[in-house]
Design a protein around this motif. Structure first.
Motif, short mmCIF file in Angstrom:
data_model
loop_
_atom_site.label_atom_id
_atom_site.label_comp_id
_atom_site.label_asym_id
_atom_site.label_seq_id
_atom_site.Cartn_x
_atom_site.Cartn_y
_atom_site.Cartn_z
N ARG A 91 -0.19 5.76 2.78
CA ARG A 91 -1.13 4.98 3.61
C ARG A 91 -1.11 3.51 3.17
O ARG A 91 -1.09 2.61 4.00
CB ARG A 91 -2.55 5.55 3.48
CG ARG A 91 -2.68 6.93 4.08
CD ARG A 91 -4.14 7.40 4.06
NE ARG A 91 -4.24 8.78 4.50
CZ ARG A 91 -4.60 9.80 3.71
NH1 ARG A 91 -4.92 9.60 2.45
NH2 ARG A 91 -4.65 11.03 4.19
N GLU A 92 -1.11 3.31 1.87
CA GLU A 92 -1.08 1.94 1.36
C GLU A 92 0.20 1.23 1.81
O GLU A 92 0.17 0.08 2.25
CB GLU A 92 -1.16 1.99 -0.16
CG GLU A 92 -1.33 0.66 -0.83
CD GLU A 92 -1.46 0.85 -2.34
OE1 GLU A 92 -2.53 1.28 -2.79
OE2 GLU A 92 -0.48 0.57 -3.05
N ALA A 93 1.33 1.95 1.73
CA ALA A 93 2.61 1.36 2.15
C ALA A 93 2.56 1.01 3.63
O ALA A 93 2.98 -0.07 4.05
CB ALA A 93 3.75 2.34 1.87
N VAL A 94 2.03 1.94 4.44
CA VAL A 94 1.96 1.72 5.89
C VAL A 94 1.13 0.48 6.20
O VAL A 94 1.47 -0.32 7.07
CB VAL A 94 1.38 2.97 6.59
CG1 VAL A 94 0.94 2.67 8.01
CG2 VAL A 94 2.41 4.10 6.58
N SER A 95 0.04 0.28 5.45
CA SER A 95 -0.85 -0.85 5.76
C SER A 95 -0.14 -2.19 5.59
O SER A 95 -0.52 -3.18 6.19
CB SER A 95 -2.13 -0.77 4.93
OG SER A 95 -1.87 -1.16 3.60
#
Ligand code: SAH
Length: 392
Positions: free
Chosen positions: A209-213
């Motif tokens: 999720r952090e990467a996607v953000s």
């Protein structure tokens, strides 16, 4: 202390010696001594020499779960406490937040025990006989190590059936709110522990999720196809996107909505109860466009037999998603189906792109985070795929 013994067939010896931690009934040549469910047994080679020690379940296809390769190591409360402490030390050293998977079964050399920590609360799944018969002791060790406000047991049917265990869902210690608030990715989420899936929230997507953000730009329009309680939706909204989120179930969407409000992101999120398969097609026909589409569906195959169907399912949603993206648009495509390997998943993505005559460039091919570690000797512990790709 002497334990009952099981002797391996010659052809199984190499696998067990090199660290594969499961011994199947069909790999056993002979047994000596009475084995009751959950008992400690010694695994011997075909000449009768010690190979390993573990717990047995005579009712399961997997007779022994290996715990130790040291003939002098006793499997007692100190042993389990040591393993639990080691699992905690790994997280204490590397976790950046206080919600994470605290124990991941065989990957922490504690087969049958999953413990997810949600700040002050622990949610446990006991899925194998060896742990079932030691549950009281394990819970008091967890109490001592983590001093949680509450321990909740969520031992669901699917993982327990092959072990001849019935489901158990109950409060074990302390208290536990119906919706456990906890922090992840600097957001407040709500865990609907009793009614939610598995331990209630998918902690394993944290780093993804952090990467996607990082790929979200302000005012992007993001589509989250299988939102559940909003894991990806909220982080995209926090990064400045407007989010349209789908799920087929009403309850997780209600919780996602409430979590959005807690983070003051409700104006950026639009949660809709729809069938994503049908809705994606409808949007495709209407030639709708998004800047990013996130697909994190449930596991499509629980066993190998249905693998072709699972891959077909992935291919359908992924090609529909690609058609909703302009050039430069980002596709986030995940799979938690353990039977679908990373290679198979990437091949499926390529076929889906070919189906719709689009080109997909892979920016990141991601897996599960360190608190869901993978045992080199047990590739089955690697299950999560998260591909961040760009349409070019
Ligand atoms: N992305 C979520 C986890 C998704 S779990 C997160 O980050 O937490 C998979 C979700 O897909 C479940 O909530 C389930 O209700 C939903 N689902 C299953 N079939 C669906 C369908 N046909 N259409 C939309 N949602 C579906």
């Amino acid at each position: 202390m002497t334990y009952p013994t099981v002797a391996l067939k010659l052809q199984a010896e190499e696998l067990i010696r090199t660290g594969y931690p499961r011994v199947f009934q069909k790999q056993i040549a002979s047994k000596k001594g009475k084995i009751s469910p959950g008992d400690i047994v010694d695994v011997l080679d075909s000449r009768g020499a010690f190979v390993a020690r573990g717990t047995a379940n005579p009712y399961s296809r997997i007779l022994v779960r290996i715990l130790s390769y040291d003939p002098d190591e006793s499997i007692d409360n100190d042993f389990f406490y040591g393993r639990l402490r080691a699992a905690k030390e790994l997280r204490d050293r590397y976790a950046v937040e206080t919600s994470y998977r605290a124990v991941f079964s065989e990957s922490d050399r504690l087969p049958g025990l999953i413990v997810d920590r949600f700040d002050a609360y622990l949610v446990c799944q006991i899925g194998m006989m060896g742990m079932e018969v030691r549950r009281e002791a394990i819970f008091s060790m967890l109490q001592e190590l983590y001093a949680p406000k509450g321990i909740f047991e969520k031992s669901s049917a699917t993982m327990r059936k092959p072990e001849h265990l019935t489901p158990r869902v109950q409060l074990i210690a302390g208290d536990c709110p119906a919706l456990i608030p906890f922090e992840q990715n600097d957001l407040i989420f709500l865990n609907d522990v009793m009614h939610g899936q598995k331990t209630g929230f998918f902690l394993d997507q944290r780093d993804n999720r952090e990467a996607v953000s990082r790929y979200v730009r302000k005012e992007d329009h993001v589509l989250d196809g299988f939102s559940y309680t909003g894991g990806f939706s909220l982080i995209a909204a926090k990064a400045g996107a407007r989010v349209t989120a789908f799920d087929i179930s009403e309850r997780p969407l209600r919780i996602a909505q409430e979590a959005a409000a807690r983070n003051a992101l409700q104006d950026r999120c639009n949660f809709q109860q729809v069938d994503a398969f049908a809705k994606l097609r409808e949007l495709e026909e209407a030639q709708a466009q998004f800047d990013m589409v996130i697909l994190d569906p449930p596991a499509f195959a629980k066993h190998r037999g249905v693998l072709p169907n699972a891959l077909r399912g992935y291919r359908i949603i992924n090609r529909r998603a690609m058609n909703l993206l302009p050039e430069g648009g980002i596709l986030v495509s995940c799979s938690c189906t353990q039977q679908v390997s990373e290679g198979m998943f990437l091949e499926m993505l390529n076929q889906a792109a070919d189906d719709v005559k689009r080109e997909l460039r892979l920016l990141e091919v991601r897996r599960q985070p360190f608190d869901h570690p993978v045992l080199a000797s047990l590739p089955e512990t690697r299950y999560l795929k998260c591909v961040i790709g760009q349409i070019i």
